[in-house]
Design a protein around this motif. Structure first.
Motif, PDB file in Angstrom:
ATOM      1  N   UNK A 136       0.836  -1.184   0.000  1.00  0.00           N
ATOM      2  CA  UNK A 136       0.000   0.000   0.000  1.00  0.00           C
ATOM      3  C   UNK A 136       0.878   1.244   0.000  1.00  0.00           C
ATOM      4  N   UNK A 137       0.488   2.250  -0.797  1.00  0.00           N
ATOM      5  CA  UNK A 137       1.230   3.505  -0.860  1.00  0.00           C
ATOM      6  C   UNK A 137       0.361   4.631  -0.336  1.00  0.00           C
ATOM      7  N   UNK A 138       0.863   5.356   0.661  1.00  0.00           N
ATOM      8  CA  UNK A 138       0.156   6.473   1.268  1.00  0.00           C
ATOM      9  C   UNK A 138       0.767   7.767   0.759  1.00  0.00           C
ATOM     10  N   UNK A 139      -0.021   8.564   0.017  1.00  0.00           N
ATOM     11  CA  UNK A 139       0.502   9.790  -0.581  1.00  0.00           C
ATOM     12  C   UNK A 139       0.945  10.818   0.452  1.00  0.00           C
ATOM     13  N   UNK A 140       0.532  10.659   1.692  1.00  0.00           N
ATOM     14  CA  UNK A 140       0.984  11.581   2.727  1.00  0.00           C
ATOM     15  C   UNK A 140       2.487  11.454   2.969  1.00  0.00           C
ATOM     16  N   UNK A 141       3.093  10.373   2.493  1.00  0.00           N
ATOM     17  CA  UNK A 141       4.524  10.161   2.678  1.00  0.00           C
ATOM     18  C   UNK A 141       5.352  10.873   1.620  1.00  0.00           C
TER      19      UNK A 141
ATOM     20  N   UNK B  36       8.729   1.229  -4.524  1.00  0.00           N
ATOM     21  CA  UNK B  36       7.380   0.700  -4.348  1.00  0.00           C
ATOM     22  C   UNK B  36       6.296   1.654  -4.832  1.00  0.00           C
ATOM     23  N   UNK B  37       6.528   2.963  -4.754  1.00  0.00           N
ATOM     24  CA  UNK B  37       5.470   3.949  -5.007  1.00  0.00           C
ATOM     25  C   UNK B  37       5.195   4.106  -6.502  1.00  0.00           C
ATOM     26  N   UNK B  38       3.924   4.180  -6.908  1.00  0.00           N
ATOM     27  CA  UNK B  38       3.595   4.399  -8.318  1.00  0.00           C
ATOM     28  C   UNK B  38       3.917   5.829  -8.742  1.00  0.00           C
ATOM     29  N   UNK B  39       4.407   5.986  -9.977  1.00  0.00           N
ATOM     30  CA  UNK B  39       4.665   7.314 -10.517  1.00  0.00           C
ATOM     31  C   UNK B  39       5.775   8.057  -9.809  1.00  0.00           C
TER      32      UNK B  39
ATOM     33  N   UNK C 138       7.376  16.605 -14.390  1.00  0.00           N
ATOM     34  CA  UNK C 138       6.281  17.257 -13.655  1.00  0.00           C
ATOM     35  C   UNK C 138       5.270  16.236 -13.129  1.00  0.00           C
ATOM     36  N   UNK C 139       5.270  15.042 -13.729  1.00  0.00           N
ATOM     37  CA  UNK C 139       4.332  14.001 -13.304  1.00  0.00           C
ATOM     38  C   UNK C 139       4.964  12.975 -12.366  1.00  0.00           C
ATOM     39  N   UNK C 140       6.243  13.173 -12.023  1.00  0.00           N
ATOM     40  CA  UNK C 140       6.964  12.225 -11.182  1.00  0.00           C
ATOM     41  C   UNK C 140       6.976  12.711  -9.729  1.00  0.00           C
ATOM     42  N   UNK C 141       6.610  11.831  -8.806  1.00  0.00           N
ATOM     43  CA  UNK C 141       6.764  12.124  -7.383  1.00  0.00           C
ATOM     44  C   UNK C 141       8.240  11.936  -7.047  1.00  0.00           C
ATOM     45  N   UNK C 142       8.897  13.018  -6.644  1.00  0.00           N
ATOM     46  CA  UNK C 142      10.361  13.004  -6.593  1.00  0.00           C
ATOM     47  C   UNK C 142      10.928  12.612  -5.233  1.00  0.00           C
ATOM     48  N   UNK C 143      10.097  12.499  -4.205  1.00  0.00           N
ATOM     49  CA  UNK C 143      10.603  12.085  -2.891  1.00  0.00           C
ATOM     50  C   UNK C 143       9.482  11.382  -2.145  1.00  0.00           C
ATOM     51  N   UNK C 144       9.757  10.157  -1.705  1.00  0.00           N
ATOM     52  CA  UNK C 144       8.783   9.370  -0.949  1.00  0.00           C
ATOM     53  C   UNK C 144       9.500   8.792   0.269  1.00  0.00           C
ATOM     54  N   UNK C 145       9.112   9.214   1.441  1.00  0.00           N
ATOM     55  CA  UNK C 145       9.756   8.721   2.666  1.00  0.00           C
ATOM     56  C   UNK C 145       8.990   7.528   3.209  1.00  0.00           C
ATOM     57  N   UNK C 146       9.666   6.414   3.427  1.00  0.00           N
ATOM     58  CA  UNK C 146       8.977   5.263   4.030  1.00  0.00           C
ATOM     59  C   UNK C 146       8.596   5.571   5.469  1.00  0.00           C
ATOM     60  N   UNK C 147       7.613   4.841   5.981  1.00  0.00           N
ATOM     61  CA  UNK C 147       7.117   5.094   7.339  1.00  0.00           C
ATOM     62  C   UNK C 147       7.975   4.380   8.387  1.00  0.00           C
ATOM     63  N   UNK C 148       9.256   4.663   8.334  1.00  0.00           N
ATOM     64  CA  UNK C 148      10.168   4.125   9.338  1.00  0.00           C
ATOM     65  C   UNK C 148      11.483   4.873   9.250  1.00  0.00           C
ATOM     66  N   UNK C 149      12.193   4.954  10.354  1.00  0.00           N
ATOM     67  CA  UNK C 149      13.560   5.426  10.338  1.00  0.00           C
ATOM     68  C   UNK C 149      14.479   4.256  10.033  1.00  0.00           C
ATOM     69  N   UNK C 150      15.740   4.570   9.750  1.00  0.00           N
ATOM     70  CA  UNK C 150      16.700   3.504   9.459  1.00  0.00           C
ATOM     71  C   UNK C 150      16.923   2.639  10.697  1.00  0.00           C
ATOM     72  N   UNK C 151      16.989   1.322  10.465  1.00  0.00           N
ATOM     73  CA  UNK C 151      17.207   0.371  11.548  1.00  0.00           C
ATOM     74  C   UNK C 151      18.508  -0.397  11.309  1.00  0.00           C
TER      75      UNK C 151
ATOM     76  N   UNK D  46       0.684   1.216 -14.022  1.00  0.00           N
ATOM     77  CA  UNK D  46       0.259   1.739 -15.316  1.00  0.00           C
ATOM     78  C   UNK D  46       0.649   3.196 -15.499  1.00  0.00           C
ATOM     79  N   UNK D  47       1.604   3.674 -14.702  1.00  0.00           N
ATOM     80  CA  UNK D  47       2.156   5.014 -14.845  1.00  0.00           C
ATOM     81  C   UNK D  47       3.671   4.900 -14.921  1.00  0.00           C
ATOM     82  N   UNK D  48       4.308   5.949 -15.402  1.00  0.00           N
ATOM     83  CA  UNK D  48       5.760   5.932 -15.582  1.00  0.00           C
ATOM     84  C   UNK D  48       6.462   6.117 -14.249  1.00  0.00           C
ATOM     85  N   UNK D  49       7.465   5.304 -14.011  1.00  0.00           N
ATOM     86  CA  UNK D  49       8.403   5.499 -12.910  1.00  0.00           C
ATOM     87  C   UNK D  49       9.770   5.840 -13.488  1.00  0.00           C
TER      88      UNK D  49
END
Length: 471
Positions: free
Chosen positions: A24-29, A211-214, A82-95, A243-246
């Motif tokens: 699952x991808x949460x856009x809030x990230x 993992x994140x689309x687009x 312009x259609x690429x999400x350029x930064x996606x932070x996972x919901x965890x710190x480094x372990x 179905x979107x470009x990464x």
């Protein structure tokens, strides 16, 4: 790598292959789409970076905006940043403890075999999920010798003197448009520093999962091998299909000291919606050596040409790589060797396999500079086409600026010999398996350069591609 059932690959072309599972991808990230000074400042703020790195990002952005797409190679007009999400932070710190990771992230890497790889084969392991490293470890006996193996964000903060000295020295943002984009948006990656005379006797490995689309992934890997040292670094890459470009626009900067030896191995298995615009470049000092071993699978479009700059007398480079292009893919890969000093030596063996309507382009560049007296280079390109509709081309460039050098290029393009198929079938082997055996044999010079886990993995990827091609 972990156990993989070949049946999981059988529907790869429909996006149901082993690597195509997704979380699952949460856009809030995520930061907003595209790239501008606001995005750059937001990334830099999130990372709490020193001001000099922020300024490098902003300068790279300026260069990106002024630099056009390359006018040669694959058509990149469909790729719109312009259609690429350029930064996606996972919901965890480094372990540093695998069990402390969130279950869904841990499950992803468990399926890819990362914990098993750490336990059985590697001296250090890093794992990146989208834009950030989520796990990193190194054997204590190496850190006791001064070896540094850490994620690149940590390196900027805790090894700032090393990063500041080498960052963008091998790959300046002026090199091309996507080197500049990387300089603006880099996130994650690894720093490997090996002190003088230290032998890292077991490979280090980092794995990058998008993992994140687009979205885009822009990891930065930096390897510094001081005089007389040795290290083998392995990277693996994968992503589920959407179905979107990464976009993948990572960067690998390698600095090989006098009498040092760096081996860099890659197995990439990107999804068929990926534009893989990666940049890899090594600077090799006196009597140093760099080895590139590359297996490139998946992606809609790939442009990747690992480059060796042979700066010191007696410097050496070896490149061994294979690509596989199926229907709907344009894989434009190769390598470069730039001979700046006397008595330098480079070899390259490139192999491509094309099937269906796939298109493969192999580009090789050898440049012999004016001070390259006594230098030698040998390039061998081999292309195997499995279908009449497949396309495979080789474009060599020999730029000779010194008359006292030895430089050669050989290219071979052909199809499977049907008499070999007949012979194997006459011995009771089914036709599809006979073809697969011949293709695996064609790829053997690459697989034998890899640790056994990755050699097995590469052969499984070849089998998977052939399964898809055969329906």
């Amino acid at each position: 790598m972990g156990e993989i059932n070949l049946d999981d690959f059988r529907k790869m072309d429909e996006g149901q292959g082993f690597y195509d599972f997704k979380n699952h991808f949460d856009k809030n990230d995520a930061i907003e789409h595209g790239v501008n000074s606001k995005v750059i400042n937001e990334i830099s703020d999130k990372k709490n970076e020193p001001d000099w790195m922020r300024q490098r990002r902003l300068k790279s952005l300026e260069i990106f905006e002024k630099t056009p797409n390359p006018t040669w190679g694959p058509d990149l007009s469909e790729l719109n940043i312009k259609n690429i999400t350029t930064y996606v932070k996972p919901k965890t710190d480094k372990k540093s403890n695998w069990d402390a990771l969130p279950e869904e992230i841990k499950d992803t890497f468990d399926k890819l075999g990362i914990p098993k790889a750490e336990q059985e084969s590697f001296a250090g392991v890093g794992a990146q999920y989208d834009s950030e490293e989520v796990y990193h470890s190194i054997k204590s006996y190496l850190s006791d010798q001064g070896v540094i193996y850490t994620d690149f964000d940590d390196a900027v903060k805790n090894h700032e003197d090393i990063v500041k000295k080498y960052f963008q020295k091998s790959i300046p943002p002026t090199l091309h448009k996507y080197a500049a984009l990387h300089g603006a948006l880099w996130s994650g990656g690894s720093l490997i520093y090996v002190p003088k005379g230290v032998n890292v006797d077991i490979p280090l490995q980092s794995y990058y999962r998008l993992n994140a689309p687009g979205a885009g992934q822009f990891e930065h890997t930096m390897i510094i091998a001081e005089e007389g040292s040795y290290v083998h670094f392995i990277e693996g890459c994968s992503a589920p299909r959407y179905n979107v470009i990464n976009l993948h626009a990572g960067s690998v900067e390698i600095f090989v000291g006098k009498d040092a030896h760096v081996k860099f191995s890659t197995i990439e298995n990107w999804s068929r919606n990926m534009y893989n615009l990666n940049t890899k470049r090594a600077i090799v000092e006196e009597n140093g050596k760099v080895e590139w071993v590359s297996g490139s699978f998946g992606s809609k479009v790939s442009m990747l040409y690992p480059t060796s700059v042979l700066k010191g007398e007696g410097a050496k480079s070896e490149y061994t790589g294979i690509t596989f292009a199926g229907s709907g893919q344009y894989i434009d890969n190769g390598c470069s060797a730039i001979h700046l000093a006397a008595n330098t030596f480079s070899t390259a063996l490139t192999k491509s396999i094309t099937t269906g309507t796939g298109k493969s382009m192999t580009r090789t560049l050898v440049q012999m500079g004016p001070y390259s007296d006594g230098s030698k280079s040998t390039i061998d390109c081999e292309n195997l086409m499995l279908d009449e509709s497949a396309t495979s081309d080789t474009i060599p460039v020999l730029d000779i600026r010194n008359s006292n050098v030895d430089c050669g290029h050989e290219a071979k393009i052909g199809s499977i010999d049907e008499s070999q198929i007949f012979y194997l079938m006459s011995r009771g082997i089914e036709e599809n398996e006979a073809r697969a055996m011949i293709v695996r044999g064609f790829a053997e010079p690459v697989s034998r350069q890899l640790p056994v886990e990755y050699a097995v993995e590469m052969n499984r990827l070849i089998d998977a591609e052939l399964e898809g091609a055969n329906g």
